[in-house]
Design a protein around this motif. Structure first.
Motif, short mmCIF file in Angstrom:
data_model
loop_
_atom_site.label_atom_id
_atom_site.label_comp_id
_atom_site.label_asym_id
_atom_site.label_seq_id
_atom_site.Cartn_x
_atom_site.Cartn_y
_atom_site.Cartn_z
N ILE A 42 0.89 -1.16 0.14
CA ILE A 42 0.53 0.47 -0.42
C ILE A 42 1.29 1.24 -0.02
N GLU A 43 2.10 0.92 -0.27
CA GLU A 43 3.02 1.93 -0.30
C GLU A 43 3.97 2.22 -1.84
N ILE A 44 2.47 2.62 -2.66
CA ILE A 44 2.72 2.84 -4.32
C ILE A 44 3.27 4.45 -4.27
N THR A 45 4.54 4.16 -5.69
CA THR A 45 5.19 5.55 -5.23
C THR A 45 4.21 6.23 -6.01
N GLU A 46 4.60 7.90 -5.42
CA GLU A 46 4.37 8.50 -6.61
C GLU A 46 5.50 8.60 -8.16
N THR A 47 4.80 8.86 -9.29
CA THR A 47 6.17 9.32 -10.30
C THR A 47 6.65 10.73 -10.18
N GLN A 48 7.48 11.11 -10.92
CA GLN A 48 7.91 12.83 -10.98
C GLN A 48 7.38 13.80 -11.27
N ASP A 49 6.06 13.66 -12.15
CA ASP A 49 5.69 14.07 -13.12
C ASP A 49 3.56 14.32 -12.93
N SER A 50 3.63 13.29 -11.86
CA SER A 50 1.88 12.87 -12.18
C SER A 50 2.26 11.76 -11.19
N LYS A 51 0.66 11.91 -10.52
CA LYS A 51 0.03 10.86 -9.09
C LYS A 51 0.49 8.90 -9.20
N ALA A 52 0.83 8.49 -8.66
CA ALA A 52 0.48 6.72 -8.89
C ALA A 52 -0.51 6.81 -9.28
N PRO A 53 -0.67 5.48 -10.31
CA PRO A 53 -2.12 5.29 -11.31
C PRO A 53 -2.66 4.02 -10.16
#
Length: 105
Positions: A42-53
């Motif tokens: 439940i620790e999905i990392t967000e990318t630099q440009d957008s929220k994690a899908p």
């Protein structure tokens, strides 16, 4: 080897999702017959440009596709499937596939 992957979209109430998922749903899933191993995050990392899908991910392994089908058609598998709407208010994408190639680590 056959793998099940469940990708969960952002739920309406993340705190409630985590509580229910970890205390109720995962113990149900752990009882699937023929289950070789499972893990979740439940620790999905967000990318630099957008929220994690996705908000959360679940992975499970079975010996082969037939073992997976038997597990999911069992009473335990039906209970797991029927439980998903109780917490996955953002929806869930379910995929399963046979693993090919690669190397053991």
């Amino acid at each position: 080897m056959h793998k099940l992957v469940v990708l969960y979209a952002e739920p309406d109430n993340p705190k409630a999702f985590i509580e229910y998922y970890t205390t109720t749903h995962l113990p149900l899933a752990a009882k699937l017959p023929g289950l070789l191993g499972w893990r979740y995050s439940i620790e999905i990392t967000e990318t630099q440009d957008s929220k994690a899908p996705y908000f959360a991910v679940f992975e499970a392994e079975f010996e082969n596709a037939e073992a997976f089908r038997v597990a999911m058609s069992s009473p335990q598998g039906q209970a797991v499937t029927e439980d998903v709407p109780n917490y996955a208010t953002g929806g869930a994408t379910v995929i399963d596939y046979t693993i090919s190639g690669g190397e053991e680590s």
